[in-house]
Design an enzyme around this catalytic site. Structure first.
Site, PDB file in Angstrom:
ATOM      1  N   SER A  75       7.704  17.514   9.697  1.00  0.00           N
ATOM      2  CA  SER A  75       6.608  18.526   9.827  1.00  0.00           C
ATOM      3  C   SER A  75       6.579  19.758   9.320  1.00  0.00           C
ATOM      4  CB  SER A  75       6.095  18.359  11.660  1.00  0.00           C
ATOM      5  OG  SER A  75       5.945  16.711  12.283  1.00  0.00           O
ATOM      6  N   TRP A 111      14.033   9.419   4.393  1.00  0.00           N
ATOM      7  CA  TRP A 111      12.409   8.319   4.736  1.00  0.00           C
ATOM      8  C   TRP A 111      12.054   8.446   3.371  1.00  0.00           C
ATOM      9  CZ3 TRP A 111      12.744   5.456   8.214  1.00  0.00           C
ATOM     10  CH2 TRP A 111      13.866   5.515   9.493  1.00  0.00           C
ATOM     11  N   ARG A 153      -8.271  28.414  10.289  1.00  0.00           N
ATOM     12  CA  ARG A 153      -7.874  27.638   8.653  1.00  0.00           C
ATOM     13  C   ARG A 153      -9.316  27.801   7.599  1.00  0.00           C
ATOM     14  NH1 ARG A 153      -3.883  23.482   8.096  1.00  0.00           N
ATOM     15  NH2 ARG A 153      -4.208  22.975   6.069  1.00  0.00           N
ATOM     16  N   GLN A 177     -15.756 -11.656  27.762  1.00  0.00           N
ATOM     17  CA  GLN A 177     -15.961 -10.265  28.119  1.00  0.00           C
ATOM     18  C   GLN A 177     -14.892  -9.248  27.690  1.00  0.00           C
ATOM     19  OE1 GLN A 177     -18.897  -8.680  30.915  1.00  0.00           O
ATOM     20  NE2 GLN A 177     -20.545 -10.267  29.589  1.00  0.00           N
ATOM     21  N   PHE A 198       8.431  10.618  -4.067  1.00  0.00           N
ATOM     22  CA  PHE A 198       7.993  11.190  -3.981  1.00  0.00           C
ATOM     23  C   PHE A 198       9.250  12.939  -2.470  1.00  0.00           C
ATOM     24  CE2 PHE A 198       5.530  14.424  -0.543  1.00  0.00           C
ATOM     25  CZ  PHE A 198       4.987  15.250  -1.170  1.00  0.00           C
ATOM     26  N   ALA A 248       1.003 -13.965  24.151  1.00  0.00           N
ATOM     27  CA  ALA A 248       2.736 -14.842  24.150  1.00  0.00           C
ATOM     28  C   ALA A 248       2.954 -14.791  22.912  1.00  0.00           C
ATOM     29  CB  ALA A 248       3.193 -15.825  24.927  1.00  0.00           C
ATOM     30  N   GLU A 269       3.029  11.516   6.869  1.00  0.00           N
ATOM     31  CA  GLU A 269       2.011  12.197   5.904  1.00  0.00           C
ATOM     32  C   GLU A 269       1.376  13.227   7.421  1.00  0.00           C
ATOM     33  OE1 GLU A 269       0.781  10.981   2.526  1.00  0.00           O
ATOM     34  OE2 GLU A 269       1.143   9.187   1.659  1.00  0.00           O
ATOM     35  N   ARG A 317       1.086  -0.565  -0.067  1.00  0.00           N
ATOM     36  CA  ARG A 317      -0.371   0.218   0.315  1.00  0.00           C
ATOM     37  C   ARG A 317       0.866   1.637   0.060  1.00  0.00           C
ATOM     38  NH1 ARG A 317       0.490   3.733   2.503  1.00  0.00           N
ATOM     39  NH2 ARG A 317       0.302   2.684   4.571  1.00  0.00           N
TER      40      ARG A 317
HETATM   41  C1  LIG Z   1       8.223   4.586   6.539  1.00  0.00           C
HETATM   42  C2  LIG Z   1       8.325   5.684   6.155  1.00  0.00           C
HETATM   43  C3  LIG Z   1       8.433   6.163   4.858  1.00  0.00           C
HETATM   44  C4  LIG Z   1       8.251   7.659   4.420  1.00  0.00           C
HETATM   45  N1  LIG Z   1       8.222   8.804   3.221  1.00  0.00           N
HETATM   46  C5  LIG Z   1       7.912   9.563   2.822  1.00  0.00           C
HETATM   47  C6  LIG Z   1       8.088   9.372   1.760  1.00  0.00           C
HETATM   48  O1  LIG Z   1       8.309   8.702   0.135  1.00  0.00           O
HETATM   49  N2  LIG Z   1       8.060  10.528   1.581  1.00  0.00           N
HETATM   50  C7  LIG Z   1       8.855  12.440   1.753  1.00  0.00           C
HETATM   51  O2  LIG Z   1       9.225  13.189   1.703  1.00  0.00           O
HETATM   52  N3  LIG Z   1       9.134  11.350   3.586  1.00  0.00           N
HETATM   53  C8  LIG Z   1       8.551  10.380   4.200  1.00  0.00           C
HETATM   54  N4  LIG Z   1       8.561   9.658   5.537  1.00  0.00           N
HETATM   55  C9  LIG Z   1       9.057  10.637   6.034  1.00  0.00           C
HETATM   56  C10 LIG Z   1       7.828  11.840   6.935  1.00  0.00           C
HETATM   57  O3  LIG Z   1       6.988  11.882   6.613  1.00  0.00           O
HETATM   58  C11 LIG Z   1       7.834  12.652   8.176  1.00  0.00           C
HETATM   59  O4  LIG Z   1       8.565  11.082   9.141  1.00  0.00           O
HETATM   60  C12 LIG Z   1       6.863  13.244   8.968  1.00  0.00           C
HETATM   61  O5  LIG Z   1       6.442  14.234   8.287  1.00  0.00           O
HETATM   62  C13 LIG Z   1       7.647  13.402  10.090  1.00  0.00           C
HETATM   63  O6  LIG Z   1       8.454  14.051  10.341  1.00  0.00           O
HETATM   64  P1  LIG Z   1       9.997  13.651  11.334  1.00  0.00           P
HETATM   65  O7  LIG Z   1       9.992  12.016  11.404  1.00  0.00           O
HETATM   66  O8  LIG Z   1      11.431  14.896  10.646  1.00  0.00           O
HETATM   67  O9  LIG Z   1       9.592  14.112  12.793  1.00  0.00           O
HETATM   68  P2  LIG Z   1       9.454  16.069  12.781  1.00  0.00           P
HETATM   69  O10 LIG Z   1       8.559  17.001  12.295  1.00  0.00           O
HETATM   70  O11 LIG Z   1      10.642  15.659  14.144  1.00  0.00           O
HETATM   71  O12 LIG Z   1       8.585  15.539  14.353  1.00  0.00           O
HETATM   72  C14 LIG Z   1       8.698  14.672  15.491  1.00  0.00           C
HETATM   73  C15 LIG Z   1       7.985  14.791  16.570  1.00  0.00           C
HETATM   74  O13 LIG Z   1       7.901  16.013  17.376  1.00  0.00           O
HETATM   75  C16 LIG Z   1       6.393  16.373  16.965  1.00  0.00           C
HETATM   76  N5  LIG Z   1       5.908  17.850  16.173  1.00  0.00           N
HETATM   77  C17 LIG Z   1       6.352  18.521  15.352  1.00  0.00           C
HETATM   78  N6  LIG Z   1       5.954  19.893  15.277  1.00  0.00           N
HETATM   79  C18 LIG Z   1       4.616  19.360  16.289  1.00  0.00           C
HETATM   80  C19 LIG Z   1       4.039  20.451  17.042  1.00  0.00           C
HETATM   81  N7  LIG Z   1       3.996  21.784  16.103  1.00  0.00           N
HETATM   82  N8  LIG Z   1       3.235  20.523  17.647  1.00  0.00           N
HETATM   83  C20 LIG Z   1       3.310  19.496  17.949  1.00  0.00           C
HETATM   84  N9  LIG Z   1       4.361  18.242  18.175  1.00  0.00           N
HETATM   85  C21 LIG Z   1       4.981  18.868  16.931  1.00  0.00           C
HETATM   86  C22 LIG Z   1       5.604  15.555  16.041  1.00  0.00           C
HETATM   87  O14 LIG Z   1       4.228  15.317  16.041  1.00  0.00           O
HETATM   88  C23 LIG Z   1       6.815  13.954  16.009  1.00  0.00           C
HETATM   89  O15 LIG Z   1       6.392  13.538  17.409  1.00  0.00           O
HETATM   90  C24 LIG Z   1       8.719   8.370   5.814  1.00  0.00           C
HETATM   91  C25 LIG Z   1       8.824   8.600   7.115  1.00  0.00           C
HETATM   92  C26 LIG Z   1       8.633   6.496   7.411  1.00  0.00           C
HETATM   93  C27 LIG Z   1       8.585   6.428   8.827  1.00  0.00           C
END
Ligand SMILES: Cc1cc2nc3c(=O)[nH]c(=O)nc-3n(C[C@H](O)[C@H](O)[C@H](O)COP(=O)(O)OP(=O)(O)OC[C@H]3O[C@@H](n4cnc5c(N)ncnc54)[C@H](O)[C@@H]3O)c2cc1C
Length: 396
Positions: free
Chosen positions: A132, A156, A381, A279, A123, A340, A363, A84
C-alpha cells in the site's frame, strides 16, 4: 444516460461466454488443483481478440470501447479469477498504460504485439517492504550514459514467469520521495532479470504470481515510460484502469455465485422443501442479486467516464471497493448455501470464495479505498487532469 448494450457488445459477451463455458469451465477445477492453466488458452484468448479489446486498431487491438473490456472481464471471471487477472494485468495495467503514456516508438514496439496477443505484458509495483505504501519501495535505477542500471526486487507480481514485458517502477532520485519514482519498460530476456513463482497461494491457483529480481539490468533510456520522476503518477493512473477491470471481474464472480446457488437451492431439500424456499436462504440470494446490480451500475459508469476521456479515480476506487466486497460476501454466502458440500471441491463455490479474497487486497486494499472515499467526501482529495490522459472513445 443509456443503459443499453450495443449489438457489438452483446455479441462480444456471447462470444466470451461461449469460450468460458466450453474452454475454461470444464477444465478449471483441474487447473486450479495443479496450479496453472494450459498455455494454449493464451493463444485462444488472442484468436478471439481478447488481448487488446479496447486498444485502437492501429496498434493491433479490437478498437472497442472501455465497457467492452468490462464485459470481457465480467465473463472471464465467471469462469475463473485467474483469466480475468491475466487480462487485468496484461491489458488494464500494462497495455492501457503504454497507450496513455508511451511514445509512438514504445507503442509500436511493445503495445502492438501485446494487443495482438503475440507478447504478454505485466506490472511490477509491489515490493517485499512496499505494498500500500508505494513510496517505501527500494528498487533503484541509476542513469549511466544511454542506460539506466536497475537493481531491486518486486513481489506478488501476476504473470511473473509468463510475461515478456514488464512495466517496472523504481526510484531514480530517492530524495524526492514520490516525485523521485520513474517507470520503465523491461524485457524478460535482458541480462540480470529473473523471476520465481510463489507457491501455496490461498486462491487464484490457476494463475501465476511471484517475484521479479533485477540484478544490474541495463535499460535503454528509450524505455523510460513518461518522464523521469513521473512514475508514481503513472502507477496510480495504471491502477485506475486495473481497478476498473477488477471491479468488472467481481461482477462476473457474483454472477457465478448466483448461478451455482440458485441451482443448488432447487436441488437440495430440507424439512420437506427445496432450501431456496426457506426465507433465510432466499435472503442470501437477494443480497447477491443486490450486490450484482449495484456493482454493474458502478462499473459501467466508470466505463462511460473512460469513454468520455475524463479522470475517474474517485468513481473507479468506489466501484472496485464495493464490487470486490460484494463478490467476497456473495462467495461466502454461496458456500453457506451449499452447506458442507460447499466446503469441498465437489462444487465450484469453495474456489469462488478463495478467489474472491485477493481482489479485496490487490490494486488497493479495502482499507485504502475506504480512506480514499472518506478523503473525497471530506474534500481532501481533488484529482486534476494528467499530462497524458487515457484517450477517449471512439479512438481517432
Ligand atoms: C494474487 C495477487 C496478485 C497480485 N498482483 C500484483 C501485480 O501484478 N503487480 C503488483 O505490483 N502487485 C500485485 N499484488 C500485490 C498487491 O497489490 C499488494 O498486496 C497490495 O497493494 C497490498 O500490499 P501488501 O500486501 O504489502 O499489504 P500492506 O500494504 O502491508 O497492508 C497490510 C494491511 O494493512 C492495511 N493498511 C496498510 N496501510 C493502511 C492505512 N494507511 N490505513 C489502514 N490500513 C492500512 C492494509 O489494508 C492491509 O489490511 C498482488 C497481490 C496478490 C495477492
Amino acid at each position: 444516460m443509456n443503459f443499453e448494450f450495443t449489438e457489438e457488445q452483446t455479441l462480444l459477451r456471447k462470444t466470451v461466454r461461449q469460450f468460458v463455458d466450453t474452454e475454461i469451465i470444464p477444465y478449471i477445477a483441474e487447473w486450479d488443483m495443479n496450479g496453472g492453466f494450459d498455455p494454449k488458452v493464451w493463444k485462444r484468448l488472442a484468436e478471439i481478440g481478447l488481448m487488446g479489446v479496447c486498444i485502437p486498431e492501429k496498434y493491433g487491438g479490437a478498437g472497442m470501447d472501455y465497457n467492452s473490456l468490462a464485459i470481457v472481464c465480467e465473463e472471464l471471471e465467471r469462469g475463473d479469477t485467474a483469466f480475468r487477472t491475466a487480462v487485468s494485468v496484461h491489458t488494464g495495467l500494462n497495455s492501457m498504460t503504454l497507450m496513455q503514456w508511451g511514445t509512438d516508438t514504445q507503442k509500436e514496439k511493445y503495445l502492438t504485439p501485446q494487443a495482438k496477443g503475440e507478447k504478454i505484458g505485466a506490472f511490477g509495483l509491489t515490493e517485499p517492504g512496499a505494498g500500500s505504501d508505494v513510496a517505501a519501495m527500494n528498487s533503484f535505477a541509476k542513469r549511466d550514459g544511454d542506460y539506466y542500471i536497475l537493481n531491486g526486487q518486486k513481489t506478488w507480481i501476476s504473470l511473473c514467469d509468463i510475461a515478456d514485458h514488464f512495466i517496472v517502477f523504481a526510484y531514480t532520485d530517492k530524495e524526492k520521495a514520490h516525485h523521485g519514482i520513474s517507470a520503465f519498460i523491461v524485457e524478460r530476456e535482458w541480462a540480470g532479470f529473473s523471476s520465481k513463482a510463489i507457491k501455496g497461494k490461498y486462491g487464484i491457483r490457476a494463475g501465476n504470481t511471484g517475484e521479479l529480481f533485477f540484478d544490474d539490468v541495463k535499460i535503454p533510456i528509450d524505455n523510460l515510460l513518461g518522464e523521469e520522476g513521473e512514475g508514481f503518477k503513472i502507477a496510480m493512473s495504471a491502477l485506475d484502469n486495473g481497478r476498473f477491470t477488477v471491479a468488472a471481474g467481481a461482477v462476473g464472480l457474483i454472477q457465478a455465485c448466483i448461478e451455482a446457488s440458485v441451482k443448488y437451492c432447487k436441488e437440495r431439500e430440507t424439512f420437506g422443501k427445496p432450501i431456496g424456499e426457506h426465507q433465510l436462504v432466499g435472503q442470501m440470494l437477494a443480497k447477491m442479486e443486490a450486490g450484482y446490480e449495484m456493482s454493474k451500475l458502478l462499473v459501467y459508469r466508470v466505463g462511460e467516464l473512460k469513454n468520455k476521456g475524463v479522470r475517474n479515480t474517485r468513481e473507479t476506487s468506489l466501484a472496485k471497493w464495493q464490487a470486490c466486497d460484494f463478490a467476497n460476501k456473495a462467495a461466502d454466502d454461496a458456500v453457506q448455501i451449499h452447506g458442507a458440500y460447499g466446503y469441498s471441491d465437489e462444487y465450484p463455490v469453495a474456489r469462488y470464495l478463495r478467489n474472491s479474497k485477493a481482489p479485496v487486497i490487490y490494486e488497493g486494499t479495502r482499507e485504502i479505498h475506504t480512506i480514499m472515499q472518506a478523503d473525497y467526501v471530506l474534500g481532501k482529495r481533488n484529482d486534476k487532469k494528467l499530462r497524458c490522459m487515457l484517450p477517449s472513445w471512439p479512438f481517432e
